[in-house]
Design a protein around this motif. Structure first.
Motif, mmCIF file in Angstrom:
data_model
loop_
_atom_site.group_PDB
_atom_site.id
_atom_site.type_symbol
_atom_site.label_atom_id
_atom_site.label_comp_id
_atom_site.label_asym_id
_atom_site.label_seq_id
_atom_site.Cartn_x
_atom_site.Cartn_y
_atom_site.Cartn_z
ATOM 1 N N ILE A 68 0.855 -1.179 0.000
ATOM 2 C CA ILE A 68 0.000 0.000 0.000
ATOM 3 C C ILE A 68 0.898 1.239 0.000
ATOM 4 C CG2 ILE A 68 -1.817 1.254 1.218
ATOM 5 C CD1 ILE A 68 -2.730 -1.397 2.409
ATOM 6 N N GLU A 114 -0.376 4.583 -0.465
ATOM 7 C CA GLU A 114 -1.081 5.806 -0.088
ATOM 8 C C GLU A 114 -2.020 5.507 1.067
ATOM 9 O OE1 GLU A 114 -3.143 7.491 -3.383
ATOM 10 O OE2 GLU A 114 -1.389 7.618 -4.681
ATOM 11 N N GLY A 115 -2.383 6.548 1.805
ATOM 12 C CA GLY A 115 -3.385 6.409 2.862
ATOM 13 C C GLY A 115 -2.806 5.997 4.201
ATOM 14 N N LYS A 159 -0.147 3.168 4.481
ATOM 15 C CA LYS A 159 1.007 3.303 3.591
ATOM 16 C C LYS A 159 2.212 2.549 4.150
ATOM 17 C CE LYS A 159 3.981 6.764 1.383
ATOM 18 N NZ LYS A 159 4.242 8.217 1.202
ATOM 19 N N GLU A 190 -11.291 -0.628 -7.651
ATOM 20 C CA GLU A 190 -10.989 -0.787 -6.230
ATOM 21 C C GLU A 190 -10.540 -2.209 -5.951
ATOM 22 O OE1 GLU A 190 -14.037 2.483 -4.211
ATOM 23 O OE2 GLU A 190 -14.529 0.335 -4.162
ATOM 24 N N THR A 209 -9.806 -5.014 -2.678
ATOM 25 C CA THR A 209 -9.880 -5.356 -1.256
ATOM 26 C C THR A 209 -8.670 -6.213 -0.912
ATOM 27 O OG1 THR A 209 -12.297 -5.301 -1.258
ATOM 28 C CG2 THR A 209 -11.246 -6.455 0.565
ATOM 29 N N VAL A 211 -9.491 -4.542 3.921
ATOM 30 C CA VAL A 211 -9.379 -3.105 3.677
ATOM 31 C C VAL A 211 -9.574 -2.869 2.180
ATOM 32 C CG1 VAL A 211 -7.878 -1.083 3.774
ATOM 33 C CG2 VAL A 211 -7.767 -2.816 5.596
ATOM 34 N N THR A 212 -10.485 -1.967 1.838
ATOM 35 C CA THR A 212 -10.746 -1.641 0.431
ATOM 36 C C THR A 212 -10.057 -0.322 0.083
ATOM 37 O OG1 THR A 212 -12.874 -2.803 0.458
ATOM 38 C CG2 THR A 212 -12.513 -1.199 -1.312
ATOM 39 N N VAL A 213 -9.235 -0.344 -0.961
ATOM 40 C CA VAL A 213 -8.484 0.840 -1.384
ATOM 41 C C VAL A 213 -8.606 0.989 -2.897
ATOM 42 C CG1 VAL A 213 -6.823 0.665 0.502
ATOM 43 C CG2 VAL A 213 -6.342 -0.490 -1.665
ATOM 44 N N LYS A 214 -8.313 2.200 -3.384
ATOM 45 C CA LYS A 214 -8.242 2.427 -4.825
ATOM 46 C C LYS A 214 -7.035 1.664 -5.388
ATOM 47 C CE LYS A 214 -11.665 5.155 -5.936
ATOM 48 N NZ LYS A 214 -12.661 4.732 -6.957
ATOM 49 N N ALA A 256 -3.622 3.067 -5.242
ATOM 50 C CA ALA A 256 -2.978 3.203 -3.933
ATOM 51 C C ALA A 256 -2.126 2.004 -3.565
ATOM 52 C CB ALA A 256 -4.035 3.433 -2.848
#
Length: 298
Positions: A250, A252-253, A256, A271, A273, A285-288, A291
């Motif tokens: 990961i 970003e966010g 990270k 997206e 997960t 955790v769901t992220v773009k 990211a």
């Protein structure tokens, strides 16, 4: 290519070339960055010496009539839009001997896109046995250059250069209403590090504009064809290359720097997960997709 027993020619009906190029037979020692290949060779297929006559007529269609082209056929000729040039040349060939015609055309440094030189070429043997006629044109087109720059600053430098070129165009238009932006397009693909692409009519002027831009490191030698970068013109979906179970980082966010495993992919929303590998509790955790970085591909 047109090939006869007495003549070989690979001149197309339209020769597209950038500014400051030489159109000629390509030799091993030539600067290939500036040469557009063209070959016309004549052979005397009979056993005795024969004479051949060459006739060339030219006409130019230019946005700026003061710009001059160059043509060489034994002698050097200056071509301009306010005069048509007629060239006559004759030579002898011994029996069964061959020679290149030696026709060369130099495109101007400061030409405009779409400027055009029309050429009517005629080659005949004096005895009337062999004859060849070819009409072709040379059209000025933009070139695509690869610019070198500081890694991680590709997009910033490309934007800086584009802005510099726009200001330069406005300044030059005060004295020349035909002045155009020297940077016709820039492209900085995310996948390419330390380089970006520039489309221009005048690479020499772009180099001058770039001297004040921090991080610009000049051009890679040679031009490239649009086909070589077409894959970058259509962005890939952010989830491209990801699979269930892929190991990712990961980037970003709030998470990270954490490593995770892909447990679900929503291509429509772009997206993903993931499940954090080092988490005590397996919370999804769901992220773009932008990211995360796919560690399985590195």
């Amino acid at each position: 290519m047109m090939e006869y027993d007495w003549l070989t020619s690979d001149i197309p009906d339209t020769v597209n070339a950038g500014c400051d190029k030489r159109i000629k037979k390509l030799e091993e020692k030539d600067d290939r960055e500036k040469i557009v290949p063209m070959n016309i060779s004549i052979k005397n297929i009979q056993g005795s010496k024969r004479k051949f006559n060459v006739n060339i007529s030219t006409s130019l269609r230019l946005k700026d009539p003061s710009i001059e082209w160059k043509l060489k056929l034994k002698d050097n000729y200056t071509l301009s839009s306010n005069k048509n040039v007629e060239i006559e040349y004759e030579f002898e060939l011994d029996g069964n001997k061959k020679r290149d015609l030696g026709l060369e055309i130099d495109t101007p440094i400061g030409g405009y896109e779409g400027d055009e030189l029309a050429v009517e070429l005629s080659i005949k043997s004096e005895d009337g046995i062999n004859s060849y006629n070819k009409d072709f044109k040379v059209v000025l087109v933009p070139v695509i250059k690869i610019a070198k720059c500081t890694i991680g600053k590709e997009l910033d430098i490309a934007i800086d250069l584009s802005n510099h070129a726009e200001r330069d165009k406005e300044e030059r238009r005060e004295g020349n209403q035909n002045a155009e932006n020297e940077v016709m397009a820039v492209m900085s693909p995310y996948e390419i590090k330390g380089y970006f692409f520039i489309e221009t009519m005048h690479a020499d002027r772009v180099e001058v504009l770039s001297k004040s831009i921090r991080g610009f490191k000049g051009f890679v030698t040679g031009d490239i064809d649009i086909s070589e970068i077409e894959k970058y013109l259509t962005p890939k979906p952010a989830v491209s290359g990801l699979e269930m179970g892929s190991l990712v980082e990961i980037v970003e966010g709030p998470f990270k720097g954490e490593r995770a495993k892909v447990t679900a992919i929503d291509a429509a929303k772009e997206e993903v997960t993931v499940q954090l590998i080092e988490s005590m509790v397996p919370i999804p955790v769901t992220v773009k997709a932008e990211a995360i970085r796919n560690m399985d591909k590195t």
